[in-house]
Enzyme design. Structure first.
Site, PDB file in Angstrom:
ATOM      1  N   LYS A   9     -11.863  -5.695 -12.282  1.00 22.34           N
ATOM      2  CA  LYS A   9     -12.650  -5.061 -13.326  1.00 22.34           C
ATOM      3  C   LYS A   9     -13.145  -3.699 -12.862  1.00 22.34           C
ATOM      4  O   LYS A   9     -13.282  -3.497 -11.645  1.00 22.34           O
ATOM      5  CB  LYS A   9     -13.811  -5.968 -13.742  1.00 22.34           C
ATOM      6  CG  LYS A   9     -14.967  -6.041 -12.759  1.00 22.34           C
ATOM      7  CD  LYS A   9     -14.729  -7.000 -11.660  1.00 22.34           C
ATOM      8  CE  LYS A   9     -15.736  -6.809 -10.546  1.00 22.34           C
ATOM      9  NZ  LYS A   9     -15.169  -6.846  -9.238  1.00 22.34           N
TER      10      LYS A   9
ATOM     11  N   SER B 150       0.849  -1.180   0.000  1.00 25.77           N
ATOM     12  CA  SER B 150       0.000   0.000   0.000  1.00 25.77           C
ATOM     13  C   SER B 150       0.886   1.232   0.000  1.00 25.77           C
ATOM     14  O   SER B 150       2.052   1.172   0.386  1.00 25.77           O
ATOM     15  CB  SER B 150      -0.905   0.012   1.236  1.00 25.77           C
ATOM     16  OG  SER B 150      -1.636   1.222   1.331  1.00 25.77           O
ATOM     17  N   ARG B 151       0.311   2.363  -0.413  1.00 23.57           N
ATOM     18  CA  ARG B 151       1.053   3.613  -0.319  1.00 23.57           C
ATOM     19  C   ARG B 151       1.192   4.058   1.136  1.00 23.57           C
ATOM     20  O   ARG B 151       2.032   4.892   1.448  1.00 23.57           O
ATOM     21  CB  ARG B 151       0.354   4.694  -1.141  1.00 23.57           C
ATOM     22  CG  ARG B 151       0.437   4.466  -2.648  1.00 23.57           C
ATOM     23  CD  ARG B 151      -0.403   5.473  -3.404  1.00 23.57           C
ATOM     24  NE  ARG B 151      -1.814   5.358  -3.075  1.00 23.57           N
ATOM     25  CZ  ARG B 151      -2.767   6.134  -3.588  1.00 23.57           C
ATOM     26  NH1 ARG B 151      -2.436   7.090  -4.447  1.00 23.57           N
ATOM     27  NH2 ARG B 151      -4.018   5.972  -3.246  1.00 23.57           N
TER      28      ARG B 151
ATOM     29  N   HIS C 296      -5.297   1.197 -12.712  1.00 22.22           N
ATOM     30  CA  HIS C 296      -5.070  -0.201 -13.095  1.00 22.22           C
ATOM     31  C   HIS C 296      -3.968  -0.361 -14.126  1.00 22.22           C
ATOM     32  O   HIS C 296      -3.095  -1.219 -13.998  1.00 22.22           O
ATOM     33  CB  HIS C 296      -6.363  -0.824 -13.630  1.00 22.22           C
ATOM     34  CG  HIS C 296      -7.374  -1.103 -12.577  1.00 22.22           C
ATOM     35  ND1 HIS C 296      -8.602  -1.673 -12.846  1.00 22.22           N
ATOM     36  CD2 HIS C 296      -7.351  -0.898 -11.233  1.00 22.22           C
ATOM     37  CE1 HIS C 296      -9.287  -1.800 -11.720  1.00 22.22           C
ATOM     38  NE2 HIS C 296      -8.553  -1.331 -10.734  1.00 22.22           N
TER      39      HIS C 296
ATOM     40  N   ASP D 141     -18.351   0.731 -12.617  1.00 21.95           N
ATOM     41  CA  ASP D 141     -18.427  -0.018 -11.365  1.00 21.95           C
ATOM     42  C   ASP D 141     -19.448  -1.147 -11.421  1.00 21.95           C
ATOM     43  O   ASP D 141     -19.203  -2.238 -10.903  1.00 21.95           O
ATOM     44  CB  ASP D 141     -18.774   0.910 -10.204  1.00 21.95           C
ATOM     45  CG  ASP D 141     -17.544   1.428  -9.500  1.00 21.95           C
ATOM     46  OD1 ASP D 141     -17.074   0.728  -8.580  1.00 21.95           O
ATOM     47  OD2 ASP D 141     -17.053   2.504  -9.855  1.00 21.95           O
TER      48      ASP D 141
END
Length: 328
Positions: A97, A36-37, A79, A178
């Protein structure tokens, strides 16, 4: 479930990643690392799922020599960049997705995967569920004659907060990418890429699409209709209608569920009940591991060219409804 022992790295420890990791752990996959950042977010995720390797950057995660495959679970606009990062580090990739934000990005990821000889798979988990596999078998058997129309919706009553990701165009928010990706990919799975696309939409104050209706045409014999919405919860069912019968998929049709096959007189000829442990997200991981173990380059359940084509259909829908994301 038997796995091939690939070691998974989770990129982006958000809600969907938690659902995915839960299924992996439940079914004895090897979850080796998380990145993670924010290091504290990665550590919290690692503690929850007993993951040994923790990284405070995506670069460190993809460079981890103990990781074979990266699962990308960040918002859509990131992505492509992150898939390319993982591929350049020599990792196979499972990308949530929608695969990318648009078709050119999808083409770039597909090209890089082929150049590197690595497997990239779109995480359209519905494709790999047992009831969907059986539905394809029923259609192939001719039990409903020639399938000629599809009706499917994915409609949810999600938060109206303009700060929420679903309403934020900068994060690719909106009903189409979404939610609409599910019925649109479903139609593509069964009928292929449409040669005619019509779309209509409504919008929220942020500019994000609130609802999108589509009509697809395939030659002169097949059509499909889809509805996606983030402001209204609908039935979330699907039907495949043929010349000699139909298949009705119960709510929620894109998750492990039941379906009934009817003949031309509306007499039930088969009822299928799903018996899946967990949510069912591990099936896509198993397919990626199978493809790698078999020395194949892509999954026949959702080849890269099909993933790219679906992104092209989404681009055309956006063109028609006037939906543009920042930076495009």
């Amino acid at each position: 479930m038997t796995t091939t022992g690939l070691r998974w790295g989770i990129l982006g420890p958000g809600g969907i990643a938690k659902a995915f990791a839960s299924d992996l752990v439940l079914h004895n996959f090897t979850v080796q690392a998380v990145g993670s950042r924010r290091l504290d977010s990665a550590r919290e995720f690692a503690e929850q799922f007993d993951i040994p390797n923790v990284h405070g950057s995506y670069e460190d995660l993809v460079a981890d020599p103990e990781v074979d495959v990266i699962y990308i679970a960040t918002p859509h606009p990131f992505h492509a960049e992150q898939a390319l990062l993982a591929l350049d580090a020599g990792k196979h990739v499972l990308v949530e997705k929608p695969f990318t934000l648009n078709k050119p990005e999808a083409e770039a990821v597909a090209e890089r995967a082929r150049e590197r000889g690595l497997v990239v798979l779109e995480a359209m988990w519905t494709r790999f569920l047992p009831h969907m596999i059986r539905i394809r078998e029923v259609i192939e058997s001719g039990a409903i004659g020639e399938a000629h129309s599809i009706i499917a919706d994915h409609t949810q009553d999600l938060p109206d907060d303009p700060e929420h990701r679903i309403n934020d165009l900068a994060l690719g928010g909106g009903a189409l990418l979404d939610l609409g990706i599910y019925p649109i990919s479903f139609a593509n799975d069964l009928f292929g890429t449409p040669d005619r696309v019509q779309a209509s939409a409504t919008f929220k104050a942020t500019g994000a699409d609130a609802s999108v209706a589509t009509l697809f045409g395939y030659g002169d014999k097949r059509i499909a209709t889809t509805l996606s919405a983030s402001d209204t919860k609908g039935p979330n069912v699907a039907s495949i209608i043929g010349t000699e019968g139909r298949i009705d998929i119960d709510a929620v049709w894109y998750t492990p569920t039941s379906f009934t096959v009817y003949d031309a007189t509306s007499t039930a000829t088969e009822t299928y009940e799903s018996t899946v442990t967990g949510r069912g997200m591990h099936f896509q991981a198993a397919e990626l591991e199978r493809v790698v173990a078999a020395g194949e380059s892509e999954s026949p359940l959702i080849p890269l060219d099909e993933t790219v084509a679906i992104m092209g259909t989404l681009d055309e829908i956006r063109r028609q409804i006037g939906l543009v994301y920042p930076g495009e």
